[in-house]
Design a protein around this motif. Sequence first.
Motif, PDB file in Angstrom:
ATOM      1  N   TYR A 154       0.834  -1.191   0.000  1.00  0.00           N
ATOM      2  CA  TYR A 154       0.000   0.000   0.000  1.00  0.00           C
ATOM      3  C   TYR A 154       0.876   1.252   0.000  1.00  0.00           C
ATOM      4  CZ  TYR A 154      -3.855  -3.060   1.444  1.00  0.00           C
ATOM      5  OH  TYR A 154      -4.797  -4.047   1.504  1.00  0.00           O
ATOM      6  N   SER A 155       0.345   2.313  -0.590  1.00  0.00           N
ATOM      7  CA  SER A 155       0.978   3.618  -0.497  1.00  0.00           C
ATOM      8  C   SER A 155       0.037   4.561   0.238  1.00  0.00           C
ATOM      9  CB  SER A 155       1.292   4.183  -1.890  1.00  0.00           C
ATOM     10  OG  SER A 155       0.088   4.448  -2.593  1.00  0.00           O
ATOM     11  N   VAL A 156       0.560   5.738   0.614  1.00  0.00           N
ATOM     12  CA  VAL A 156      -0.241   6.723   1.328  1.00  0.00           C
ATOM     13  C   VAL A 156      -1.133   7.475   0.344  1.00  0.00           C
ATOM     14  CG1 VAL A 156      -0.164   8.847   2.685  1.00  0.00           C
ATOM     15  CG2 VAL A 156       1.458   6.990   3.159  1.00  0.00           C
ATOM     16  N   ASN A 157      -2.415   7.514   0.627  1.00  0.00           N
ATOM     17  CA  ASN A 157      -3.362   8.304  -0.142  1.00  0.00           C
ATOM     18  C   ASN A 157      -3.479   9.669   0.531  1.00  0.00           C
ATOM     19  OD1 ASN A 157      -5.508   9.492  -1.439  1.00  0.00           O
ATOM     20  ND2 ASN A 157      -7.006   7.931  -0.897  1.00  0.00           N
ATOM     21  N   HIS A 158      -2.803  10.672  -0.018  1.00  0.00           N
ATOM     22  CA  HIS A 158      -2.721  11.970   0.650  1.00  0.00           C
ATOM     23  C   HIS A 158      -4.072  12.664   0.784  1.00  0.00           C
ATOM     24  CE1 HIS A 158       1.534  11.339  -0.111  1.00  0.00           C
ATOM     25  NE2 HIS A 158       1.786  12.282   0.761  1.00  0.00           N
ATOM     26  N   GLY A 159      -5.012  12.318  -0.087  1.00  0.00           N
ATOM     27  CA  GLY A 159      -6.308  12.975  -0.019  1.00  0.00           C
ATOM     28  C   GLY A 159      -7.046  12.729   1.281  1.00  0.00           C
ATOM     29  N   GLY A 160      -6.808  11.584   1.915  1.00  0.00           N
ATOM     30  CA  GLY A 160      -7.495  11.275   3.164  1.00  0.00           C
ATOM     31  C   GLY A 160      -6.574  11.141   4.348  1.00  0.00           C
ATOM     32  N   SER A 161      -5.337  11.626   4.233  1.00  0.00           N
ATOM     33  CA  SER A 161      -4.336  11.434   5.272  1.00  0.00           C
ATOM     34  C   SER A 161      -3.922  12.754   5.925  1.00  0.00           C
ATOM     35  CB  SER A 161      -3.082  10.764   4.684  1.00  0.00           C
ATOM     36  OG  SER A 161      -3.406   9.538   4.080  1.00  0.00           O
ATOM     37  N   SER A 162      -3.461  12.658   7.154  1.00  0.00           N
ATOM     38  CA  SER A 162      -2.944  13.841   7.839  1.00  0.00           C
ATOM     39  C   SER A 162      -1.950  13.413   8.905  1.00  0.00           C
ATOM     40  CB  SER A 162      -4.076  14.656   8.487  1.00  0.00           C
ATOM     41  OG  SER A 162      -4.712  13.900   9.503  1.00  0.00           O
ATOM     42  N   ILE A 163      -0.938  14.264   9.124  1.00  0.00           N
ATOM     43  CA  ILE A 163       0.015  14.083  10.219  1.00  0.00           C
ATOM     44  C   ILE A 163       0.064  15.397  10.971  1.00  0.00           C
ATOM     45  CG2 ILE A 163       2.390  13.593  10.874  1.00  0.00           C
ATOM     46  CD1 ILE A 163       2.696  11.927   8.401  1.00  0.00           C
ATOM     47  N   GLY A 164      -0.402  15.378  12.206  1.00  0.00           N
ATOM     48  CA  GLY A 164      -0.469  16.608  12.990  1.00  0.00           C
ATOM     49  C   GLY A 164       0.137  16.438  14.371  1.00  0.00           C
ATOM     50  N   PHE A 165       0.164  17.528  15.110  1.00  0.00           N
ATOM     51  CA  PHE A 165       0.715  17.502  16.459  1.00  0.00           C
ATOM     52  C   PHE A 165       0.089  18.617  17.274  1.00  0.00           C
ATOM     53  CE2 PHE A 165       3.407  20.025  13.711  1.00  0.00           C
ATOM     54  CZ  PHE A 165       3.604  21.206  14.423  1.00  0.00           C
ATOM     55  N   THR A 166       0.139  18.466  18.592  1.00  0.00           N
ATOM     56  CA  THR A 166      -0.359  19.477  19.521  1.00  0.00           C
ATOM     57  C   THR A 166       0.739  19.809  20.520  1.00  0.00           C
ATOM     58  OG1 THR A 166      -2.634  18.680  19.333  1.00  0.00           O
ATOM     59  CG2 THR A 166      -2.113  20.066  21.235  1.00  0.00           C
ATOM     60  N   ILE A 167       1.079  21.094  20.583  1.00  0.00           N
ATOM     61  CA  ILE A 167       2.068  21.592  21.536  1.00  0.00           C
ATOM     62  C   ILE A 167       1.327  22.320  22.649  1.00  0.00           C
ATOM     63  CG2 ILE A 167       3.968  23.227  21.869  1.00  0.00           C
ATOM     64  CD1 ILE A 167       4.758  22.720  18.969  1.00  0.00           C
ATOM     65  N   SER A 168       1.712  22.090  23.879  1.00  0.00           N
ATOM     66  CA  SER A 168       1.140  22.811  25.010  1.00  0.00           C
ATOM     67  C   SER A 168       2.250  23.510  25.781  1.00  0.00           C
ATOM     68  CB  SER A 168       0.371  21.862  25.934  1.00  0.00           C
ATOM     69  OG  SER A 168       1.225  20.853  26.435  1.00  0.00           O
ATOM     70  N   GLY A 169       1.881  24.538  26.524  1.00  0.00           N
ATOM     71  CA  GLY A 169       2.877  25.276  27.284  1.00  0.00           C
ATOM     72  C   GLY A 169       2.237  26.360  28.120  1.00  0.00           C
ATOM     73  N   SER A 170       3.067  27.285  28.590  1.00  0.00           N
ATOM     74  CA  SER A 170       2.567  28.364  29.430  1.00  0.00           C
ATOM     75  C   SER A 170       3.409  29.613  29.225  1.00  0.00           C
ATOM     76  CB  SER A 170       2.597  27.957  30.907  1.00  0.00           C
ATOM     77  OG  SER A 170       3.925  27.693  31.335  1.00  0.00           O
ATOM     78  N   LYS A 171       2.786  30.756  29.470  1.00  0.00           N
ATOM     79  CA  LYS A 171       3.447  32.056  29.475  1.00  0.00           C
ATOM     80  C   LYS A 171       2.900  32.841  30.659  1.00  0.00           C
ATOM     81  CE  LYS A 171       3.833  36.451  27.044  1.00  0.00           C
ATOM     82  NZ  LYS A 171       3.279  37.287  25.951  1.00  0.00           N
ATOM     83  N   MET A 172       3.790  33.174  31.596  1.00  0.00           N
ATOM     84  CA  MET A 172       3.338  33.809  32.827  1.00  0.00           C
ATOM     85  C   MET A 172       2.292  32.901  33.481  1.00  0.00           C
ATOM     86  SD  MET A 172       5.098  36.625  33.071  1.00  0.00           S
ATOM     87  CE  MET A 172       4.188  37.767  34.123  1.00  0.00           C
TER      88      MET A 172
END
Length: 209
Positions: A36-54
């Motif tokens: 199989y290959s990656v079907n970009h139309g239905g694919s996603s690679i994401g991330f969530t960064i969390s943090g703080s300021k003051m």
Amino acid sequence: MTLVRLLFLSFVLTVLTLGVPRPATAADVETPGSLYSVNHGGSSIGFTISGSKMFFKFKRDGQFKDFNGQLSYDPARPCDARVNLTVYTGSVDMHDPDNNQLLKSAEFFDVDHFPTMHFTNSTTEVRPDGTLAMTGDMTIRGVTKKMTIPVKLRQDSKSAQAGAVFETTLPIDRTDFGLLGDPALGGFSLKIAKSVQIHIAIATAILTR
């Protein structure tokens, strides 16, 4: 399609690996089964960064727009499943030019020296709950670590091809791979959490049988 098959390929993209400057090719996946290959139309690679300021906490989502990969899978032999995924770090997008430049800088992905991240697994285990555990090498910024990634699989009801969607969400410690930056904004340091959540949804398209 069995639950085991539905749970296999979801891991195909876990996360974020650097140091392999070429895209995955068919020769990289040698296990018997459909390729199989990656079907970009239905694919996603994401991330969530969390943090703080003051005294304020925040979360920011981003994605990688450029990636490719292949996997070999036989539903009768799920433990033989193999995946080879390449993500191009220069395609990182947080919907903000300043944030994009920061993540591309030497404080984080250092895209000039490490243009790709890479994951390839060596073993696949079927867990009692039906999910797959894929263990292999993750490479980011030239640092390679052994990781086990949980994978869920669901049928791709929108695809006209014989494929499926492979999904995973997992945390990684960014400091393990040398992503050490803590940027400043308005004269104040932003404290970014070490743990980053990776979200992967990969739709597949069959290449050969």
